[in-house]
Design an enzyme around this catalytic site. Structure first.
Site, PDB file in Angstrom:
ATOM      1  N   ASP A  67      -8.320   4.996  -2.611  1.00  0.00           N
ATOM      2  CA  ASP A  67      -7.391   3.947  -2.184  1.00  0.00           C
ATOM      3  C   ASP A  67      -7.114   3.045  -3.381  1.00  0.00           C
ATOM      4  O   ASP A  67      -7.892   2.145  -3.701  1.00  0.00           O
ATOM      5  CB  ASP A  67      -7.993   3.135  -1.032  1.00  0.00           C
ATOM      6  CG  ASP A  67      -7.011   2.136  -0.433  1.00  0.00           C
ATOM      7  OD1 ASP A  67      -6.053   1.760  -1.130  1.00  0.00           O
ATOM      8  OD2 ASP A  67      -7.208   1.722   0.725  1.00  0.00           O
ATOM      9  N   CYS A  87       0.813  -1.216   0.000  1.00  0.00           N
ATOM     10  CA  CYS A  87       0.000   0.000   0.000  1.00  0.00           C
ATOM     11  C   CYS A  87       0.848   1.267   0.000  1.00  0.00           C
ATOM     12  O   CYS A  87       0.509   2.256  -0.658  1.00  0.00           O
ATOM     13  CB  CYS A  87      -0.948  -0.006   1.190  1.00  0.00           C
ATOM     14  SG  CYS A  87      -0.120  -0.018   2.791  1.00  0.00           S
ATOM     15  N   HIS A 111      -1.730   1.015   7.116  1.00  0.00           N
ATOM     16  CA  HIS A 111      -2.210   1.164   5.743  1.00  0.00           C
ATOM     17  C   HIS A 111      -1.931   2.583   5.252  1.00  0.00           C
ATOM     18  O   HIS A 111      -1.730   3.507   6.052  1.00  0.00           O
ATOM     19  CB  HIS A 111      -3.711   0.857   5.671  1.00  0.00           C
ATOM     20  CG  HIS A 111      -4.229   0.700   4.281  1.00  0.00           C
ATOM     21  ND1 HIS A 111      -3.594  -0.042   3.322  1.00  0.00           N
ATOM     22  CD2 HIS A 111      -5.343   1.208   3.670  1.00  0.00           C
ATOM     23  CE1 HIS A 111      -4.285   0.001   2.196  1.00  0.00           C
ATOM     24  NE2 HIS A 111      -5.349   0.755   2.383  1.00  0.00           N
TER      25      HIS A 111
END
Length: 648
Positions: A265, A208, A250
């Site tokens: 995202d 991520c 994250h």
């Protein structure tokens, strides 16, 4: 959950440090207020910068940077950075044609105009109006771009079809989601991992942190303000009821479009990983592009609460306690679930869950991997589920849904909700037959198949004497078939059908049910087009319960193919006749020339006001048949009914 969180503590090259045990931990971020000033340990203390650059530019392209100093700092001459006219080259783009590229100012912190009301107002899944159809040409173009020479070259190619801020962000989003995959190897082995934008581009994979780094740099080159955010996520590996402590797990992005901040995202937009976190599956997810902040907070909690873009903001405790809805929940048009807490307790062995939606949606569920211990009913705008765990303790409850247009057998149910059910006591009476199919009872779905105005709208029918009668109006030209099922009763399939008498009167159909004994039974209903010679399709079912242990109804008489669905038996209804008795027959049949009852002897029935009537003696026989002579000019008879005679 299905999406990738990248619970991925980064290597030191990406702002994380090693804890000495081979684990990477995030370095504590510097605390800054809304103006970007670093804040020390006490909330009222501020460390002011010694200089504050101010950039000014004229409409002719002249740029001047002025430094403003505090009173105790000696003044220095103003330094002119550039007086060149026209477009400026970015330092990282030397040697390239940079027409159309813009430098971006430092991202401003979110303000009042960026905030959205919480909770969600159910108006839109996006934080700004977006017409996905208008993106089709741009999306197709972005997917075909295949440049890895540099991030700058890639952005330059993407911007050939993107003009507005929104189009630029969309092109970057689509490219990353479809060309960068989650690095499951790097997730387990941080030494093989790099989250630098150029490395992510060359390798075509990252976690991520790398997704967010690449997105931020590409936006910067494209002249769009973008900020990489970090925080906690309810993604892969999340357990209901868990708390979040320590470092962030994250990363995602905020982009500044048309004067307002928006969230996205790209990691979760690209696909998902399996339970063992060893295989990545590319599965594009539109939901995480410019997601409405009141929905984004469902599984993203930023370190800086200002980046929730919500009013009011949620506390970490509220985030932990809130119900987790998957992206499928919203993309399927679902609106709300009840209860709104992820952990629920049974009361007297029962717990209830319901879901609201805008239109007809199909649902199913799994409690500890099976759907045997519950009753789910479809409503016009949602569903209701009563569950009865057959063991005490904590149980995982999963709710699945799919759009009604995916009614074909290949339609896939997606998990939309998860609960933990805490059961302190078991309702042992609530044991349902294994043949019970979810959902139970009539619904908008059965109405769509032609079963209108059901006499029994609830999923469960309670009978004390073991008998019940159901009626429907048929809205289509269909044939109906029904059968009765029970666990451990030795009720064979053919006998299950013989405990139901089916009568059709015009567009009305009646199902008379006589139970063979007490217990729980499933009444299944099938249909097909009357003109279709093919098989019957399952439509829906009921649960029929009877607690009276004295109930013991015999089956109805066996019918043959010549027995038409609009014929009706008035008497005798029992398929088992007494021995050595005179038995009265009364049958409603049309278009028949003659009717005979064959026992030891043959007894003709007479036609009287639409019914065939007469008496038969059962002495000396084990079986009794009803035969019809359809045409007076023919000499042969057809069997339509068969009765059995009690043994002496």
């Amino acid at each position: 959950m299905g999406a990738v969180t990248g619970q991925d503590n980064q290597p030191s090259s990406t702002g994380l440090e090693d804890d000495g045990n081979g684990n990477s931990r995030s370095q504590p971020p510097q605390r800054r207020d809304l103006n970007g000033w670093r804040v020390s340990g006490q909330p009222w203390e501020q460390t002011k910068p010694k200089t504050k650059p101010i950039t000014s530019g004229s409409d002719k392209g002249t740029q001047v940077t002025v430094e403003i100093h505090s009173e105790d700092t000696p003044l220095k001459p103003i330094r002119i950075l550039s007086l060149e006219k026209g477009s400026q080259r970015l330092p990282g783009l030397r040697g390239h044609n940079n027409k159309g590229f813009q430098g971006t100012e430092a991202p401003r912190p979110p303000g009042a105009k960026d905030l959205h009301a919480y909770p969600w107002d159910k108006s839109s899944l996006k934080s700004m109006p977006v017409d996905l159809q208008q993106f089709k040409k741009l999306d197709d173009y972005a997917l075909k771009v295949n440049i890895k020479s540099s991030v700058e070259d890639l952005v330059k190619a993407l911007l050939k079809q993107a003009r507005t801020e929104l189009e630029k962000v969309r092109a970057i989003w689509m490219w990353i989601c479809h060309h960068i995959e989650y690095d499951v190897v790097g997730y387990h082995n941080k030494s093989q991992l790099s989250s630098k934008a150029e490395d992510v581009l060359q390798m075509g994979k990252s976690i991520c942190e790398g997704y967010a780094e690449l997105f931020e740099q590409m936006c910067s080159i494209a002249g769009v303000q973008c900020k990489k955010l970090s925080g906690h996520a309810k993604g892969h590996g999340y357990k209901i009821g868990q708390t979040f402590t320590g470092n962030s797990d994250h990363a995602w992005n905020a982009v500044y479009i048309e004067g307002r901040w928006h969230l996205l995202d790209s990691t979760w937009g690209s696909g998902s990983v399996d339970d063992s976190f060893t295989t990545f599956t590319r599965r594009y997810n539109e939901f995480y592009f410019l997601t409405h902040p009141a929905l984004f907070i469902n599984n993203h909690f930023p370190d800086n609460s200002n980046w929730q873009l919500l009013k009011p903001t949620l506390t970490l405790k509220e985030f932990e306690n809130n119900m987790l809805h998957s992206s499928n929940f919203y993309t399927l048009g679902l609106l709300a679930s009840h209860p709104e807490t992820p952990i629920i307790q049974t009361v007297n062995g029962k717990a209830s869950v319901s879901v609201d939606c805008r239109s007809g949606t199909l649902f199913t569920f799994k409690l500890k991997g099976t759907d045997e211990h519950g009753l789910m009913t479809l409503k016009k705008h949602g569903m209701k589920l009563d569950i009865y765990p057959q063991e005490t303790g904590r149980h995982k409850l999963e709710i699945f849904a799919k759009p009604s247009k995916a009614e074909a057998s290949d339609g896939v149910y997606s998990c939309v909700l998860e609960y933990v059910v805490e059961c302190e006591s078991v309702d042992e009476a609530a044991r349902f037959p294994k043949d019970l199919h979810q959902p139970v009872g009539p619904s908008w779905f059965s109405e769509r198949q032609g079963f209108l105005r059901p006499s029994h709208r609830e999923p469960t029918i309670h009978t004390n004497d073991g008998r019940c009668s159901l009626t429907f109006t048929l809205g289509k030209d269909i044939s109906v078939l029904s059968s009765l099922h029970a666990d451990g009763s030795g009720l064979a399939e053919d006998m299950g059908r013989r405990h139901i008498m089916q009568i059709r009167r015009g567009n009305q159909i009646e199902l008379k049910v006589h139970l063979p004994h007490a217990g729980n039974f499933v009444l299944k209903i099938y249909s097909k087009k009357r003109s279709d010679p093919g098989n019957y399709d399952y439509i829906f079912n009921y649960l029929i319960t009877c607690l009276n242990t004295e109930v013991k109804w015999p089956a109805f008489p066996q019918s043959y193919s010549k027995w038409m669905e609009d014929y009706e038996i008035l008497e005798p209804l029992s398929g088992l006749l007494p021995a050595n008795r005179n038995v009265q027959f009364k049958l409603k049949m049309h278009g028949i020339a003659k009717v005979l009852v064959q026992a030891e002897n043959t007894y003709p029935l007479t036609h009287n006001r639409g019914c065939w009537e007469g008496t038969c003696n059962t002495s000396g026989c084990r079986e009794v048949f009803v035969m019809v002579h359809e045409n007076a000019n023919h000499s042969f008879y057809s069997h339509v009914l068969k009765y059995e005679v009690e043994t002496q």
